[in-house]
Enzyme design. Structure first.
Site, mmCIF file in Angstrom:
data_model
loop_
_atom_site.group_PDB
_atom_site.id
_atom_site.type_symbol
_atom_site.label_atom_id
_atom_site.label_comp_id
_atom_site.label_asym_id
_atom_site.label_seq_id
_atom_site.Cartn_x
_atom_site.Cartn_y
_atom_site.Cartn_z
ATOM 1 N N CYS A 210 -6.112 -3.439 7.304
ATOM 2 C CA CYS A 210 -7.248 -2.524 7.261
ATOM 3 C C CYS A 210 -8.455 -3.099 6.523
ATOM 4 O O CYS A 210 -9.585 -2.766 6.832
ATOM 5 C CB CYS A 210 -6.845 -1.188 6.660
ATOM 6 N N CYS B 68 0.834 -1.203 0.000
ATOM 7 C CA CYS B 68 0.000 0.000 0.000
ATOM 8 C C CYS B 68 0.867 1.249 0.000
ATOM 9 O O CYS B 68 0.639 2.184 -0.771
ATOM 10 C CB CYS B 68 -0.925 -0.012 1.210
#
Length: 369
Positions: free
Chosen positions: A208, A110
RNA sequence: AGGGGCGUAGCCAAGUGGUAAGGCAACGGACUUUGACUCCGUCAUUCGUAGGUUCGAACCCUGCCGCCCCUG
């Protein structure tokens, strides 16, 4: 009090997750005299029910929190959609790695592809001079080397340099990490002083997009069942000692969930995609001397040309351990540790340090037994 | 069929008359911007089963059931 001056020091886009860290990061930059723009990356569309509870980094509450903070600080705020890219670069990567018997680190992917590549480019496209995040890490330009260097954070317990080793000189030159010199405690106090509602928001944790912290369930739901095949548990002698549910559900070093009552704690020593086997052994059998890593990025120097003594960190929470890294003919890097390391895992990142300096890092491709 | 041995939680296992150790597994929690690891907690009113002896049995006796070994 914070005021939005005209940005004498330049325009900076702050990636705001709605958490304490990035919120205070934005505030600190404002105080320092930057023209600050807040952006929240929408990266994941949670299933209606599974969302909201603790507010993942992309939940509605996250956006609402970030927007409130931006309002409070009086800075422009936008939400940008990165869902497609995130799905490809992070989620697909995440599932494919597991399916291949490797253990991914989605946070690193990410940072690399979403925050510091795509968001970075969009920010520059917006005319920003810098991008900033709430990472706990230091970015310093070194005159002698003529390079931007990355250092561990002042708050060693919160240091996130491990997850940022992929950063290029171009990215580092235009990235600000306002929290590098502060401790988490001070940042929370700062948030409270600023009257930010997120001051007491709990630290984020886990993956997440796997909000219930059950990545196995996540894989079960998203992957076609025939791609995860049951197979054998083998001991280090190659004898069959049980059945496993599929390589994707195991990772090197794992103890829980094996369901093997061998009388002693059993750990995953390795995954063997060829045989679709999970190799299991005793605790001492999961310690190995070294590894080969690929896909490197070096920060302290352009490239590795000769053996270098470093402290190598094998996973996010590991203590860097003395090792010698040396370039191989095939482009990989060989890492030999002074002392054997526990559960060296293909797919995870190995990051090299020299004290607080991040030398560079790569992806573990093979363990040296 | 005869002789011997064994049957304690999901697995292994201690306990041979005084009121069920321990390990593994499992489950729950803590820790944690990755997966893991680690730590803490929980986990047999009951010892194959039916009776008997005893103030008291998982431990002694008997029947039955099941499993293992040896002999033929």
């Amino acid at each position: 009090m914070v005021t939005n001056n005209s940005g004498k020091k330049g325009k900076v886009v702050v990636a705001m997750s709605g958490g304490v860290d990035s919120s205070v990061a934005a505030a600190l930059l404002l105080e320092e005299g930057y023209e600050v723009i807040g952006i929240t990356m929408q990266i994941w569309q949670p299933d209606e029910e599974e969302d909201e509870r603790n507010g993942g980094c992309c939940s509605l509450t996250a956006v609402n929190d970030a927007r409130r903070v931006a309002d409070r600080l009086g800075i422009p705020y936008y939400v940008m959609n990165f869902q497609d890219l995130f799905a490809e670069k992070v989620i697909d990567y995440f599932t494919e790695e597991y399916l291949q018997g490797r253990t991914p680190n989605p946070c690193i992917a990410c940072n690399r592809y979403i925050k510091f590549e795509s968001l970075f480019q969009k920010a520059m496209g917006l005319g920003a001079d810098y991008i900033a995040t709430g990472h706990y890490v230091k970015n310093i330009y070194d005159q002698e080397r003529g390079r931007y260097l990355l250092y561990k954070a002042e708050d060693m317990t919160k240091d996130q340099s491990y997850a940022l080793y992929t950063m290029t000189q171009e990215q580092l030159a235009r990235t600000l990490f306002p929290l590098g010199n502060y401790t988490k405690t001070v940042i929370r106090q700062k948030a409270a002083e600023l009257g930010l509602l997120v001051a007491d928001k709990p630290d984020s944790q886990e993956i997440c997009f796997v909000t219930d912290n059950d990545y196995k369930r996540f894989l079960r739901q998203r992957v076609e069942p025939d791609r995860i095949k049951p197979g054998n548990f083998l001991n280090t002698q190659g004898e069959i000692i049980g059945r496993h549910e599929g390589l994707a559900y195991y990772t090197v070093g794992q103890r829980k969930g094996l369901g093997l009552a061998l009388g002693y704690p059993a750990y995953v020593v390795a995954l063997d995609p060829e045989k679709n086997a999970v190799i299991v052994g005793r605790d001492e059998e999961v310690f190995q001397q070294g590894l080969y890593a690929e896909d490197h990025n070096f920060i302290a120097f352009p490239e590795l040309t000769e053996p270098v003594e470093v402290e190598a960190k094998i996973r996010y929470s590991a203590i860097p351990a003395p090792a010698v890294i040396s370039p191989e003919a095939d482009g990989r890097v060989k890492v030999i540790f002074q002392d054997k390391q526990r559960a060296i895992t293909p797919g995870q990142a190995v990051v090299y340090y020299q004290g607080d300096l991040v030398v560079g890092g790569g992806t573990i491709s093979e363990v040296i037994f």
